[in-house]
Design a protein around this motif. Structure first.
Motif, mmCIF file in Angstrom:
data_model
loop_
_atom_site.group_PDB
_atom_site.id
_atom_site.type_symbol
_atom_site.label_atom_id
_atom_site.label_comp_id
_atom_site.label_asym_id
_atom_site.label_seq_id
_atom_site.Cartn_x
_atom_site.Cartn_y
_atom_site.Cartn_z
ATOM 1 N N ALA A 8 -4.209 4.693 4.710
ATOM 2 C CA ALA A 8 -3.969 3.584 3.779
ATOM 3 C C ALA A 8 -4.552 2.269 4.285
ATOM 4 O O ALA A 8 -4.946 1.403 3.485
ATOM 5 C CB ALA A 8 -2.475 3.435 3.522
ATOM 6 N N ASP A 9 -4.622 2.103 5.609
ATOM 7 C CA ASP A 9 -5.157 0.863 6.180
ATOM 8 C C ASP A 9 -6.629 0.640 5.828
ATOM 9 O O ASP A 9 -7.128 -0.483 5.927
ATOM 10 C CB ASP A 9 -4.998 0.863 7.704
ATOM 11 C CG ASP A 9 -3.541 0.692 8.121
ATOM 12 O OD1 ASP A 9 -2.728 0.294 7.267
ATOM 13 O OD2 ASP A 9 -3.230 0.977 9.298
ATOM 14 N N LEU A 10 -7.312 1.703 5.406
ATOM 15 C CA LEU A 10 -8.708 1.561 5.014
ATOM 16 C C LEU A 10 -8.851 0.907 3.642
ATOM 17 O O LEU A 10 -9.940 0.455 3.269
ATOM 18 C CB LEU A 10 -9.402 2.932 4.985
ATOM 19 C CG LEU A 10 -9.514 3.673 6.323
ATOM 20 C CD1 LEU A 10 -10.023 5.094 6.093
ATOM 21 C CD2 LEU A 10 -10.434 2.912 7.270
ATOM 22 N N GLU A 22 2.305 4.820 1.210
ATOM 23 C CA GLU A 22 2.471 5.388 2.552
ATOM 24 C C GLU A 22 1.754 6.724 2.632
ATOM 25 O O GLU A 22 2.344 7.794 2.511
ATOM 26 C CB GLU A 22 3.954 5.522 2.875
ATOM 27 C CG GLU A 22 4.682 4.187 2.954
ATOM 28 C CD GLU A 22 6.141 4.331 3.332
ATOM 29 O OE1 GLU A 22 6.607 5.487 3.466
ATOM 30 O OE2 GLU A 22 6.825 3.304 3.466
ATOM 31 N N LYS A 59 0.846 -1.190 0.000
ATOM 32 C CA LYS A 59 0.000 0.000 0.000
ATOM 33 C C LYS A 59 0.887 1.247 0.000
ATOM 34 O O LYS A 59 2.004 1.214 0.524
ATOM 35 C CB LYS A 59 -0.897 0.019 1.235
ATOM 36 C CG LYS A 59 -1.908 -1.116 1.286
ATOM 37 C CD LYS A 59 -2.742 -1.038 2.569
ATOM 38 C CE LYS A 59 -3.736 -2.183 2.637
ATOM 39 N NZ LYS A 59 -4.561 -2.144 3.873
ATOM 40 N N ASP A 113 -6.737 -9.177 -1.395
ATOM 41 C CA ASP A 113 -8.004 -9.113 -0.663
ATOM 42 C C ASP A 113 -9.217 -9.366 -1.548
ATOM 43 O O ASP A 113 -10.286 -9.729 -1.047
ATOM 44 C CB ASP A 113 -8.153 -7.749 0.019
ATOM 45 C CG ASP A 113 -7.073 -7.493 1.055
ATOM 46 O OD1 ASP A 113 -6.670 -8.451 1.732
ATOM 47 O OD2 ASP A 113 -6.607 -6.334 1.174
#
Length: 453
Positions: A152-154, A148, A146, A160
């Motif tokens: 980004a965690d969303l 930076e 992902k 996935d």
């Protein structure tokens, strides 16, 4: 007998590692392989194979829409059942992954379902067990990353897609490379609203310019909303879902965001310091033309070297290395004129030099055609085919072939043989076409479109 447990130990059970292990064993070597995640690697499990199955699923719906034009009054796209597709896809992945393990067993290779790391130049820790080998191959592949950025965690990564329980109704795909375009195409064809966000003015950076323009138009016709020239700055959870904000302040709110912005080599955690192997950009392991690292008995192939990250390339490198080390047939896998395909809807495929690459070397003649395939003239679906040959003006050799359109990948495999063999434009012209096909256009391009260089 060797003082080592194995003549060759392979770290990684993907396509390249398994091929090298199997062929080496066939040459009489004692071989061990360790795989910590899944046999078959990215391609079989979370890449080429399940992706192609999902692309096929999307195409079925489009064919159903076209059916009435050919007299099929009972055909209709209907509503797609994600769970049925997921079950069929996962079943095929499981079957293929088991085949990889079975191939090793049948070849007499010792396999370990474990992580392998270096202890010293000839010793590995394999799931807590010390194993020694005269030669060691690193074939650990790569992984999606992902960007930076805040939030980004969303977002999701390509892996996935294959664990989603349902199709997102509205999704943003970030990236302009082949993975982003393939995922955007299949999601759209399965019924999702798709936003495609990429930094370049055109998708597919590095491909031939005419194909890039054709791809942009094809994505438009498929109903994908493209946001060209935008770089994502952040993701935020909002009431309507996930809001994507670009550097230019442009915003898009969707149910899901999928990043397809890059992959990095799987070299971390191998304890390469123990064998004095340094990694390069993003963790790539440098190798020479024979796949040798700075240690003469340690080799690396495939995506972990970040040379040309394609499954068939890793497989070819693994086979060549096995023949060189144990088969008394020293050879190298060439990275020149490697054919590749983008499984969008419609697909694109290419081999050899782009026009932009060719003109940096010599003057070239360009042969280009655009047309609507017969099937789509009847169904009235807007789907164009583009075919292009790049020809050396001096030698008349065909330097590159490029296509966007139905069955592009199937055609390009055959065209690649001709280009690797050094065929000239006159060789193409002397070949009788198969009629009526789109493929015959490659051997009936008589009128030069332009000269360049």
């Amino acid at each position: 007998m060797s003082a080592y447990d194995f003549d060759l130990f392979v770290i990684g059970g993907g396509s390249g590692g398994v091929r090298c292990a199997r062929i080496s064993a066939g040459h009489g070597a004692r071989v061990g392989v360790a795989e910590e995640r899944f046999w078959g690697g990215t391609c079989v499990n979370v890449g080429c194979v399940p992706k192609k199955i999902m692309v096929n699923a999307g195409e079925y719906g489009l064919w159903a829409e076209e059916g009435p034009a050919f007299g099929w009054t009972g055909m209709q796209a209907g509503t797609h059942d994600w769970s049925v597709l997921a079950k069929a896809r996962d079943g095929e992945v499981e079957r293929l992954s088991a085949i990889y393990n079975r191939l090793l067993t049948n070849a007499g290779v010792t396999s370990f379902d474990a992580r392998a790391t270096f202890i010293d130049a000839h010793t590995l820790d394999v799931g807590g067990k010390r194993v020694t080998a005269e030669r060691i191959l690193i074939a650990t592949g790569g992984h999606a990353v992902k960007p930076e950025i805040p939030g980004a965690d969303l977002g999701l990564i390509s892996d996935d897609l294959f664990t989603l329980k349902a199709l997102p109704k509205h999704v943003a795909v970030v990236g302009g490379g082949y993975i982003a375009l393939e995922f955007a195409s299949l999601l759209r064809a399965l019924g999702a609203e798709v936003e495609l966000v990429y930094r370049q003015p055109l998708p597919l950076r590095g491909f031939d310019h005419d194909i890039r323009e054709a791809m942009r138009d094809a994505l438009d016709h498929l109903g994908i909303r493209q946001h060209a020239g935008h770089e994502v700055a952040r993701l935020d959870q909002v009431a309507g879902g996930i809001q994507l904000t670009t550097v230019l302040g442009h915003t898009v709110t969707t149910d899901a965001v999928m990043f397809a912005t890059g992959r990095e080599p799987n070299s971390k955690g191998l304890n390469l310091d123990a064998v004095d192997i340094l990694t390069g950009r993003f963790g790539a392991i440098p190798v020479d033309a024979h796949q040798t690292t700075r240690q003469p008995h340690i080799f690396a192939i495939g995506d972990v070297t970040d040379q040309l990250n394609l499954t068939p390339v890793a497989t070819a490198q693994g086979h060549a290395l096995a023949d060189t080390l144990f088969g008394h047939k020293p050879r190298m896998a060439s990275l020149k004129n490697v054919p590749t395909a983008v499984f969008t809807i419609p697909p694109a495929a290419t081999v050899g030099l782009t026009e932009e690459e060719a003109v940096l070397q010599e003057p070239v003649d360009i042969y280009l055609t655009r047309f609507t395939p017969m099937r789509h003239t009847i169904s009235k679906r807007t789907r164009r085919t583009v075919m292009k040959l790049v020809v050396s003006r001096a030698t008349r050799k065909v330097l590159g072939a490029h296509m966007l359109g139905d069955d592009a990948a199937e055609m390009m495999q055959g065209i690649a043989i001709a280009i690797v063999a050094g065929a000239t434009k006159e060789d193409f012209d002397a070949t009788i076409g198969i009629h009526p096909t789109a493929a015959e256009e490659f051997v009936t391009l008589r009128t030069m479109t332009r000269q360049a260089g």
